[in-house]
Design a protein around this motif. Structure first.
Motif, PDB file in Angstrom:
ATOM      1  N   GLU A 383       0.820  -1.116   0.031  1.00  0.00           N
ATOM      2  CA  GLU A 383      -0.034   0.077  -0.002  1.00  0.00           C
ATOM      3  C   GLU A 383       0.820   1.305  -0.135  1.00  0.00           C
ATOM      4  N   PRO A 384       0.791   2.257  -0.939  1.00  0.00           N
ATOM      5  CA  PRO A 384       1.756   3.078  -1.275  1.00  0.00           C
ATOM      6  C   PRO A 384       1.775   4.294  -0.062  1.00  0.00           C
ATOM      7  N   TRP A 385       0.285   4.517   0.959  1.00  0.00           N
ATOM      8  CA  TRP A 385       0.394   5.135   2.004  1.00  0.00           C
ATOM      9  C   TRP A 385       1.176   4.741   3.128  1.00  0.00           C
ATOM     10  N   TYR A 386       1.015   3.306   3.442  1.00  0.00           N
ATOM     11  CA  TYR A 386       1.642   2.584   4.423  1.00  0.00           C
ATOM     12  C   TYR A 386       3.435   2.740   4.029  1.00  0.00           C
ATOM     13  N   SER A 387       3.677   2.214   3.005  1.00  0.00           N
ATOM     14  CA  SER A 387       5.030   2.147   2.651  1.00  0.00           C
ATOM     15  C   SER A 387       5.772   3.675   2.704  1.00  0.00           C
ATOM     16  N   GLU A 388       5.024   4.585   2.487  1.00  0.00           N
ATOM     17  CA  GLU A 388       5.692   5.916   2.478  1.00  0.00           C
ATOM     18  C   GLU A 388       5.969   6.349   4.070  1.00  0.00           C
ATOM     19  N   ASN A 389       5.155   5.844   4.722  1.00  0.00           N
ATOM     20  CA  ASN A 389       5.010   6.141   6.256  1.00  0.00           C
ATOM     21  C   ASN A 389       6.085   5.464   6.934  1.00  0.00           C
ATOM     22  N   PHE A 390       6.056   4.130   6.708  1.00  0.00           N
ATOM     23  CA  PHE A 390       6.658   3.051   7.500  1.00  0.00           C
ATOM     24  C   PHE A 390       7.796   2.180   6.705  1.00  0.00           C
ATOM     25  N   GLY A 391       7.832   2.454   5.441  1.00  0.00           N
ATOM     26  CA  GLY A 391       8.604   1.392   4.562  1.00  0.00           C
ATOM     27  C   GLY A 391      10.265   1.838   4.985  1.00  0.00           C
ATOM     28  N   ARG A 392      10.537   3.016   4.884  1.00  0.00           N
ATOM     29  CA  ARG A 392      12.008   3.373   4.798  1.00  0.00           C
ATOM     30  C   ARG A 392      12.539   3.053   6.278  1.00  0.00           C
TER      31      ARG A 392
END
Length: 521
Positions: A383-392
């Protein structure tokens, strides 16, 4: 320096405070608000629900690190510290009667003429009925036993703390209770008498003459609901009030307020003639749990209007405010929000936005948000929203970076309880016929009842519901738009716990979605 104190009296008072807490959660209300309640019915279901809600609010506000444009839980709710008394129950022991309170048996023996007077003023039932469930629609009883509150003990002690530092009208005290029942009808004028709060000499309220440190206001709630009384539920009850008693009680009370010089500076008279049913008959205790009603929300808004008035007031500030319906339809535009006509349009916009944003936030988080938390990090990373906030920066063993870490569980648990309570409250206000604020049929299936968890619709299956939760004109956007225009744009970069970050994302997404979906928001 201003101090705001809200005192809820009786069952109606506790239900109004319930609305106050939910409105504060949505970002409305003053910066600080001291609250306590008065009710002899210690086990009253409405009282228990409100007291639990307040504790839940305070707990969640302390745990939830709000960031960005998150205006929720802005108000600091203050109650007596630790295990100090939050509710003045009036009686120190259970099954108290008026006869016991006035020591009737001893009076009969020592001063029979006084006993004769008591017999003239009160019936045998009034003298001998247990008052542990309240005053049962007989305010004359309550007025006797509430005339000498313990001002130097909690919860009243909280009212007077720091009194010596306040100037004229800087201690703002707002009472709320019903005009037609028992406890509220008794407590409102008793506490509103000139000597108990407004010009209390011993507590340093008076500044001499007609000057006082206290600005005293109150919402007198007129009849607005109904309930049915059957022979089974009322069997064995020696004394109780029915909705048929409301009109005559209200008429007598209004005449009293017209004739009597009390200590109030400002009155709000609020009522509704539809008499919607809010629950089954109960004389009190745990079985008395009424559905929330929009009049309770209006009464809460009256308190906000009182607390929000300018700091500098004219000497003669006696005012009366009346709120009533012009039509049977209650919409966002007809609610009485403020005495300030010049700012009414903007206040209406902010009110609608605050309630709509918090509703969509609670709904989206408790459904889709909780579902995603139950999946693994790897599964949700697509999910883009999740990856942007928690992926890195994701770290499995660190609660600052992993929203599923055990240290975030307490926050989620408190949030779950409060947000479910909020949705129950806002859904209950929707009567399906006259109140056009939030559409409960788009929110949940099944019955909306106290102590019953709402069966929320799955937004991924019912994709159109989220865009139609708020009644009125909208663009009817779907949950797909919520993902793209809301979640994917909600980027939280603050250094906070992952749990708080997760909640902030859904709140931010709700505000973004409503901005694009609601017409004239």
């Amino acid at each position: 320096m201003l101090k705001n104190v809200l005192i809820g009296i009786g069952g109606t008072g506790s239900r109004v405070i319930e609305s106050v807490i939910h409105l504060c959660a949505a970002g409305l209300g003053p910066d600080k608000l001291h609250i306590f309640m008065i009710d002899p019915d210690q086990g009253n279901g409405n009282l228990t629900r409100t007291h639990t809600l307040i504790k839940n609010y305070i707990d969640l506000r302390n745990k939830f690190q709000r960031r960005g444009n998150n205006k929720s839980f802005r108000t600091e709710i203050i109650i007596p510290p630790g295990d100090k008394q939050f509710v003045w129950n009036i009686f120190e022991e259970s099954n108290y009667t008026l006869a016991k309170y006035i020591n009737y048996d001893n009076i009969v023996k020592t001063k029979p003429e006084i006993a004769d007077l008591a017999n003239v003023l009160f019936t045998e039932k009034e003298l001998n009925t247990s008052l542990n469930k309240g005053f049962r629609g007989h305010p004359s009883i309550g007025a006797v036993v509430m005339a000498d509150p313990p001002m130097e003990e909690y919860p009243f002690k909280m009212l007077w703390e720091g009194i010596e530092s306040f100037g004229a009208n800087e201690l703002r005290v707002f009472l709320v209770g019903s005009i037609f029942g028992g406890t509220g009808a008794a407590g409102f004028p008793t506490l509103g008498s000139r000597q108990l709060i407004k010009f209390n000499e011993s507590m340093q309220a008076s500044l001499g003459g007609e000057q006082s440190r206290v600005l005293l206001g109150g919402a007198l709630v007129l009849p607005y609901f109904s309930f049915s009384v059957d022979s089974v539920s009322s069997a064995g009850e020696p004394m109780f009030v029915t909705t048929g008693d409301f009109p005559i009680a209200t008429k007598a009370a209004l005449q009293y307020y017209n004739d009597k010089q009390l200590g109030f500076d400002q009155y709000y008279f609020i009522g509704d003639s539809l008499a919607q049913k809010v629950g089954d008959f109960s004389t009190g205790s745990s079985t008395q749990q009424n559905k929330p009603h929009y009049i309770e929300m209006v009464s809460a808004l009256a308190g906000f209007d009182f607390f929000g008035q300018p700091a500098q007031l004219p000497n003669n500030n006696k005012k009366y405010f009346l709120a009533s319906r012009e039509t049977e339809k209650i919409t966002w535009n007809v609610l009485p929000l403020t005495r300030d006509n010049t700012g009414l349009t903007e206040y209406k916009r902010k009110f609608k936005a605050a309630i709509a944003d918090f509703t969509v936030f609670a709904y989206a988080y408790l459904t889709y948000g909780k579902k995603e938390l139950n999946r693994t990090h790897k599964e949700v990373s697509i999910e883009p929203w999740y990856s942007e906030n928690f992926g890195r920066d994701f770290k499995e063993d660190n609660h600052l970076y992993n929203p599923r870490h055990n240290q975030n569980s307490d926050l989620y648990n408190v949030a779950d309880h409060f947000l479910n309570a909020f949705l129950y409250w806002i859904a209950s206000i929707d009567d399906g016929e006259t109140v056009f604020l939030i559409d409960s049929k788009k929110l949940a299936s099944g019955a909306i009842a106290p102590n019953k968890k709402l069966e929320l619709f799955d937004p991924e299956t019912n994709i159109g519901n989220i865009g139609e939760l708020v009644k009125g004109d909208s663009m009817h956007k779907t949950f797909n738009a919520f993902r793209i225009e809301g979640l994917q744009e909600a980027i939280i970069k603050d250094n906070i716990t992952a749990g708080s970050k997760y909640l902030n994302i859904f709140y931010d997404a709700a505000t973004r979605f409503n901005t694009s979906n609601l017409v004239n928001n």
